[in-house]
Design an enzyme around this catalytic site. Structure first.
Site, PDB file in Angstrom:
ATOM      1  N   GLU A  31      42.945  42.750  23.608  1.00 26.64           N
ATOM      2  CA  GLU A  31      42.615  41.962  24.797  1.00 26.64           C
ATOM      3  C   GLU A  31      41.891  42.833  25.819  1.00 26.64           C
ATOM      4  OE1 GLU A  31      45.353  41.551  28.041  1.00 26.64           O
ATOM      5  OE2 GLU A  31      47.025  41.864  26.657  1.00 26.64           O
ATOM      6  N   LYS A 165      57.081  39.998  28.545  1.00 23.14           N
ATOM      7  CA  LYS A 165      57.206  40.799  29.759  1.00 23.14           C
ATOM      8  C   LYS A 165      58.586  40.569  30.381  1.00 23.14           C
ATOM      9  CE  LYS A 165      52.286  41.095  30.855  1.00 23.14           C
ATOM     10  NZ  LYS A 165      51.704  40.266  29.772  1.00 23.14           N
TER      11      LYS A 165
END
Length: 307
Positions: A31, A165
């Site tokens: 990414e 996360k």
């Protein structure tokens, strides 16, 4: 004035990726939001180049994905990577707006969801990232759930990460993944990791101990005609982790600060990550870089096994 519509999506492959595709070499997608939105220059370019080299060292080819002036790039040349690392106004594009960035000839860094879409379009089967998005704390009121989860249910790419996360609601994130039929495999552990920490306190739905076993699992899914991606959770190396009990203190403080400052929507995640960086005196960023490198190595090993 109406812009003419082109029947061809503007995609450009880097020389390295184009050569890899031609000879059938393993490729790992990367990414680009971690470059534009994850850390400042020049640390971001140093991290990006080191991650790409780790993939090469394992016998695969890195393909950093981004939209540059409306063209979807699968793999970046050195000068393009350098320029992107210094871009301050890049869009952060996901499923909802990657086509907008291309149509409007904008520059955009790809999130997990957008990178998966682009990787699948390019025939790339493995993608390495830091951590995925998921269900935010308080989502029962805000309905704040990352598009990463629905993309994993749709798009057949193996995503290697260090878990969701840790600022997110991890139990609910795992529930949504289960509901959508996304296999969640933790590498080398029976416990699902929590990004900066090796432990989340939650059992992993599945566990495998080798890149070859992960590759075989994905091939079997494809043989059965099962659509969608696979999430591979790779715990951060023990020497680099921040223990879960310690991280929970920082995360709770950062969340309270965000509520105090009335931060909402897309601004929440970058705010929390920035506040946690401050609260940990930079340790969170050091751990983030370590886990991305660790994920790149495993992703390359899986890509090689698949090939």
């Amino acid at each position: 004035m109406t812009r003419p519509i082109s029947p061809l999506l503007p995609i450009v492959y880097s020389q390295e990726v184009a050569a890899a595709k031609q000879r059938g070499a393993p490729i790992v997608a990367l990414e680009s939001t971690i470059i534009t939105h994850g850390m400042p220059y020049p640390g971001n370019i140093e991290m990006a180049e080191s991650v790409e080299q780790i993939i090469r060292d394992q016998g695969a080819v890195p393909a950093t994905i981004a939209v540059i002036h409306g063209t979807l790039h699968i793999g970046l040349e050195k000068d393009q990577l350098e320029a992107l690392a210094q871009t301050t106004d890049a869009m952060k594009v996901s499923r909802a707006d990657i086509a907008f960035a291309i149509a409007e000839r904008r520059t955009g860094a790809t999130t997990v969801a957008a990178t998966m879409i682009a990787a699948a379009r390019a025939g790339i089967r493995v993608f390495a990232t830091g951590g995925i998005g998921g269900v935010h704390k308080g989502a029962e009121e805000t309905f704040d759930i990352s598009a990463d989860l629905t993309e994993l249910a749709k798009t057949g790419v193996i995503v290697v990460c260090a878990g969701a996360k840790a600022i997110l609601d991890i139990p609910k994130t795992l529930e949504v993944l289960e509901t959508n039929g996304v296999p969640v495999v933790t590498f080398g552990s029976e416990e699902f990791p929590a990004f900066w920490s090796r432990s989340s306190g939650l059992a992993s739905p599945l566990s495998l101990n080798s890149p070859a076993a992960i590759a075989n699992f994905q091939v079997t899914r494809e043989q059965l005609g099962i659509d969608g991606g696979m999430l591979v959770a790779n715990p951060v190396p023990e020497a680099d982790e921040i223990p879960r009990e310690e991280m929970e203190i920082y995360i709770n403080r950062a969340i309270s600060h965000a509520e105090r400052d009335e931060v909402t929507g897309k601004a929440v995640t970058p705010y929390l990550l920035g506040d946690i960086f401050r609260l940990t005196d930079g340790r969170s960023l050091e751990t983030n870089i370590a886990l991305v490198r660790n994920n790149a190595q495993l992703a390359a090993e899986i890509a090689v096994a698949l090939s």
